[in-house]
Design an enzyme around this catalytic site. Structure first.
Site, PDB file in Angstrom:
ATOM      1  CG  HIS A 101      -5.220  -1.178   4.020  1.00  0.00           C
ATOM      2  ND1 HIS A 101      -5.745  -0.384   4.826  1.00  0.00           N
ATOM      3  CD2 HIS A 101      -6.290  -2.345   4.011  1.00  0.00           C
ATOM      4  CE1 HIS A 101      -6.976  -0.813   5.346  1.00  0.00           C
ATOM      5  NE2 HIS A 101      -7.281  -1.581   4.589  1.00  0.00           N
ATOM      6  CB  SER A 102      -7.866   1.439   2.083  1.00  0.00           C
ATOM      7  OG  SER A 102      -9.144   2.106   2.122  1.00  0.00           O
ATOM      8  CG  MET A 103      -5.335   7.119   0.311  1.00  0.00           C
ATOM      9  SD  MET A 103      -5.403   8.305   1.660  1.00  0.00           S
ATOM     10  CE  MET A 103      -3.859   7.727   2.543  1.00  0.00           C
TER      11      MET A 103
END
Length: 295
Positions: A101-103
């Site tokens: 997720h994301s990073m």
């Protein structure tokens, strides 16, 4: 098929140090990588809706209850890739899937391109590749990052009188519901004199010193060999507009994009919807990938 069992705490000894993680379920090995300043609890809501996987959600270096990097060591996406591979080695996993997720999605992109022999599948939520910058921004970005990092030395951390205050702050900062913020805060704070403070390394708040260019990010994406599914929230955030999201997806060899109504932490706010979108992606049967840039 039964869902992932309640996640339990585990420890993983790596060359970096002893990583903490949450683990549950049996089946396909899947390493879950959380977003910036989140922690392993990011995947607690989703885990109960997933099936047939052995899910290990890491606390990445400097996050959650994993130790911080020593002074002088630099947090970087490429460096974290090495730590993720070390975690997989500690688990005895030669081949595994990644849920990021994301990073964590940015790290998963680099990992998938850099070590294709280790990755079976890559499921990215709200990120395909890292945030990029222009070449002519290199010196200015470096100056700002170095100055911010040195200014941080000796700075006192904010102390919240109780966790409820920290939860309210996290809700406001990241547009999170109370239950979601509570999960992240309970794992992401530690007790100190006078209350609680964030357990994450303050150095993580300093802007990245050097970012890849968009061309470098796209080159990584084109070299991902495993099947990829990308889940995006609608509306898109200003720092990662829809046009860029779709353009990057066209570089995938074997990938598809699914867009869901929601916010950046949609895997926590709408875990059932995200689980439905994941479907049997992590299953043993080969995945027939859609043509790039699906809608």
């Amino acid at each position: 098929m039964s869902p992932v069992a309640p996640l339990r705490e585990i420890l993983l000894d790596t060359p970096y140090g002893r990583l903490t993680a949450l683990r549950g379920g049996t089946g396909t090995p899947v390493l879950a990588l959380h977003g910036w300043l989140d922690n392993a609890a990011s995947f607690v809501p989703l885990a109960s809706h997933l099936h047939g996987i052995d899910l290990v959600a890491l606390d990445l270096p400097g996050h959650g209850t994993s130790p911080h990097l020593p002074l002088g060591a630099e947090y970087s996406l490429a460096g974290t890739v090495q730590t993720v591979l070390d975690a997989a080695d500690a688990l005895g996993w030669d081949r595994f899937a990644v849920l990021g997720h994301s990073m964590g999605g940015a790290i998963g992109t680099i990992l998938s391109a850099a070590a294709p022999e280790r990755l079976t599948r890559f499921l990215a939520i709200e990120a395909l590749g890292a945030l990029a910058d222009r070449e002519d921004r290199t010196a200015q970005r470096l100056r700002e990052s170095i100055a911010a990092g040195r200014a941080l030395r000796g700075k006192s951390l904010r102390v919240f009188p109780d966790r409820e205050a920290a939860i309210r702050a996290r809700m406001q900062a990241n547009d999170l519901s109370e239950p979601v913020a509570r999960l992240l805060v309970e794992r992401g704070t530690r007790a100190v004199d006078g209350g609680f403070t964030w357990s994450s390394d303050p150095r993580l708040t300093v802007a990245t010193a050097v970012r890849m260019t968009e061309g470098q990010v796209r080159d990584l994406i084109t070299h991902i060999e495993c099947p990829v599914r990308v889940l995006y929230a609608d509306p898109a955030p200003p720092y990662f507009p829809d046009a860029m999201r779709r353009e990057r997806a066209t570089a995938l060899r074997a990938g598809e994009v699914v867009v869901l109504s929601g916010t950046h932490h949609l895997h926590m706010e709408d875990p059932r919807g995200v689980a439905d979108a994941i479907g049997g992606f992590f299953g043993d049967d080969p995945v027939t990938a859609a043509s790039p840039a699906a809608g």
